[in-house]
Design a protein around this motif. Structure first.
Motif, PDB file in Angstrom:
ATOM      1  N   ARG A   1      33.241  39.430  59.943  1.00  0.00           N
ATOM      2  CA  ARG A   1      34.222  40.007  60.866  1.00  0.00           C
ATOM      3  C   ARG A   1      33.526  41.125  61.632  1.00  0.00           C
ATOM      4  O   ARG A   1      32.915  42.008  61.031  1.00  0.00           O
ATOM      5  N   ARG A   2      33.591  41.068  62.933  1.00  0.00           N
ATOM      6  CA  ARG A   2      32.950  42.104  63.757  1.00  0.00           C
ATOM      7  C   ARG A   2      33.677  43.428  63.509  1.00  0.00           C
ATOM      8  O   ARG A   2      34.859  43.548  63.812  1.00  0.00           O
ATOM      9  N   THR A   3      32.957  44.394  62.977  1.00  0.00           N
ATOM     10  CA  THR A   3      33.587  45.629  62.488  1.00  0.00           C
ATOM     11  C   THR A   3      32.892  46.853  63.068  1.00  0.00           C
ATOM     12  O   THR A   3      31.664  46.925  63.107  1.00  0.00           O
ATOM     13  N   LEU A   4      33.697  47.821  63.494  1.00  0.00           N
ATOM     14  CA  LEU A   4      33.189  49.108  63.984  1.00  0.00           C
ATOM     15  C   LEU A   4      33.782  50.208  63.118  1.00  0.00           C
ATOM     16  O   LEU A   4      34.999  50.264  62.918  1.00  0.00           O
ATOM     17  N   LEU A   5      32.936  51.066  62.597  1.00  0.00           N
ATOM     18  CA  LEU A   5      33.375  52.228  61.826  1.00  0.00           C
ATOM     19  C   LEU A   5      33.227  53.473  62.698  1.00  0.00           C
ATOM     20  O   LEU A   5      32.139  53.750  63.207  1.00  0.00           O
ATOM     21  N   VAL A   6      34.320  54.193  62.892  1.00  0.00           N
ATOM     22  CA  VAL A   6      34.315  55.407  63.718  1.00  0.00           C
ATOM     23  C   VAL A   6      34.505  56.607  62.800  1.00  0.00           C
ATOM     24  O   VAL A   6      35.510  56.703  62.082  1.00  0.00           O
ATOM     25  N   ASP A   7      33.561  57.532  62.833  1.00  0.00           N
ATOM     26  CA  ASP A   7      33.598  58.710  61.961  1.00  0.00           C
ATOM     27  C   ASP A   7      34.259  59.869  62.699  1.00  0.00           C
ATOM     28  O   ASP A   7      33.704  60.399  63.663  1.00  0.00           O
ATOM     29  N   MET A   8      35.443  60.261  62.241  1.00  0.00           N
ATOM     30  CA  MET A   8      36.143  61.404  62.834  1.00  0.00           C
ATOM     31  C   MET A   8      36.084  62.634  61.927  1.00  0.00           C
ATOM     32  O   MET A   8      36.810  63.606  62.137  1.00  0.00           O
ATOM     33  N   ASP A   9      35.232  62.599  60.923  1.00  0.00           N
ATOM     34  CA  ASP A   9      35.071  63.715  59.985  1.00  0.00           C
ATOM     35  C   ASP A   9      33.797  64.480  60.340  1.00  0.00           C
ATOM     36  O   ASP A   9      32.709  63.898  60.351  1.00  0.00           O
TER      37      ASP A   9
ATOM     38  N   GLU B   1      22.469  48.119  58.739  1.00  0.00           N
ATOM     39  CA  GLU B   1      21.747  47.021  58.091  1.00  0.00           C
ATOM     40  C   GLU B   1      22.560  45.734  58.062  1.00  0.00           C
ATOM     41  O   GLU B   1      21.996  44.647  57.893  1.00  0.00           O
ATOM     42  N   LEU B   2      23.864  45.842  58.182  1.00  0.00           N
ATOM     43  CA  LEU B   2      24.726  44.668  58.189  1.00  0.00           C
ATOM     44  C   LEU B   2      24.924  44.193  59.625  1.00  0.00           C
ATOM     45  O   LEU B   2      25.321  44.972  60.498  1.00  0.00           O
ATOM     46  N   ARG B   3      24.674  42.932  59.851  1.00  0.00           N
ATOM     47  CA  ARG B   3      24.689  42.377  61.210  1.00  0.00           C
ATOM     48  C   ARG B   3      26.007  42.603  61.932  1.00  0.00           C
ATOM     49  O   ARG B   3      26.041  42.886  63.130  1.00  0.00           O
ATOM     50  N   PHE B   4      27.134  42.489  61.209  1.00  0.00           N
ATOM     51  CA  PHE B   4      28.436  42.553  61.844  1.00  0.00           C
ATOM     52  C   PHE B   4      29.081  43.936  61.762  1.00  0.00           C
ATOM     53  O   PHE B   4      30.255  44.086  62.077  1.00  0.00           O
TER      54      PHE B   4
ATOM     55  N   ALA C   1      32.125  47.559  55.336  1.00  0.00           N
ATOM     56  CA  ALA C   1      31.009  46.700  54.934  1.00  0.00           C
ATOM     57  C   ALA C   1      31.513  45.376  54.366  1.00  0.00           C
ATOM     58  O   ALA C   1      30.916  44.319  54.601  1.00  0.00           O
ATOM     59  N   SER C   2      32.606  45.411  53.624  1.00  0.00           N
ATOM     60  CA  SER C   2      33.172  44.184  53.058  1.00  0.00           C
ATOM     61  C   SER C   2      33.668  43.250  54.162  1.00  0.00           C
ATOM     62  O   SER C   2      33.456  42.033  54.104  1.00  0.00           O
ATOM     63  N   LEU C   3      34.322  43.810  55.162  1.00  0.00           N
ATOM     64  CA  LEU C   3      34.786  43.003  56.286  1.00  0.00           C
ATOM     65  C   LEU C   3      33.604  42.419  57.059  1.00  0.00           C
ATOM     66  O   LEU C   3      33.625  41.249  57.460  1.00  0.00           O
TER      67      LEU C   3
END
Length: 263
Positions: free
Chosen positions: A32-40, A78-81, A25-27
């Motif tokens: 900064r275009r950011t993708l979070l991948v959940d492996m848990d 909710e965050l655009r990026f 979220a900070s990035l």
């Protein structure tokens, strides 16, 4: 091409998912275009960003074992990026199902490679174990960020994780690097917390981030509201620490000024 950073520590309760969500979220807040991948398999990275399980159109399980392109599994936030590829408890079975698959350690890498040039950062939240899911993340990542809680048993298990990282570098991902160690759950009132900080910084030196994440009530509250701390309480100490971590990470990636002498 973007950078892939996995957040890993086989110990539970060290602030791993909290770090994955709030670093991402900070990035994103810095555009900064950011993708979070959940492996848990617990799926907390997705729910912590407001995703409802009943509304999911696909998960990381579908990329690993379902043959679906990762681009079809991306969900907005909710965050655009910031976007996320979520997980559900179905991912628990992937550990067993992957055992007999060809190139089982490379499934996530092959799934995310087509997306790498579409993002500045891809953050992977690993499960609290060193099984095949974490191995897939380490094989995929450019670097590893290790959250380490400021408590008595902080260093317990860290040698096992660093040994695993070394083995992955030797055989499966030679370019894998240590992004750094992030000190979490720091309680300024506890002497042991200061001792752990001094010990970790003394041993690992510049591998430790300057940003330190404190114990913070607001950080523990925001997942129940499905929001990262930056949208829940931007003035909190927890938010300040993760914004500082994001800035520190981005400074590392900034082009270094040329040292060539101008004629």
């Amino acid at each position: 091409m973007g950078r892939i950073i996995c957040i890993s520590n086989q110990k539970g309760g060290v602030g791993k998912t909290t770090t994955a969500i709030n670093l991402a979220a900070s990035l994103a807040s810095a555009e900064r275009r950011t993708l979070l991948v959940d492996m848990d398999p617990q799926g907390n990275a997705g729910s912590g960003l407001g995703l409802k399980r009943e509304n999911l159109t696909g998960t990381v399980y579908d990329a690993l074992l379902g043959g679906r392109p990762a681009s079809e599994l991306v969900h907005p936030t909710e965050l655009r990026f910031l976007q996320v590829i979520p997980a559900t408890p179905d991912l628990t079975g992937a550990e067993v199902e992957l055992v007999n698959q060809e190139r089982r350690e490379f499934r996530l890498r092959e799934a995310l490679l087509p997306l790498k040039d579409k993002y500045d950062y891809i953050i992977i939240d690993c499960p609290p174990s060193l099984g095949l899911l974490t191995l897939n993340a380490l094989v995929t990542a450019d670097s590893v960020l290790i959250p380490l809680q400021c408590e008595y048993y902080a260093l317990e298990g860290l040698s096992q994780l660093t040994h695993t990282i070394d083995l992955v570098k030797q055989g499966l991902n030679p370019s894998l690097k240590m992004e750094g160690i992030l000190l979490t759950m720091f309680d300024a009132r506890a002497n042991i917390a200061h001792q752990v900080v001094d010990e970790v910084r003394g041993y690992f030196k510049d591998q430790v981030f300057q940003a330190v994440v404190p114990r913070n009530v607001r950080l523990s509250e925001c997942p129940s509201f499905g929001k990262p701390i930056i949208l829940y309480d931007i003035k909190s100490k927890g938010c300040e620490s993760y914004l500082a971590l994001g800035r520190e990470l981005m400074r590392r990636d900034s082009p270094k000024p040329s040292k060539r002498r101008v004629a």
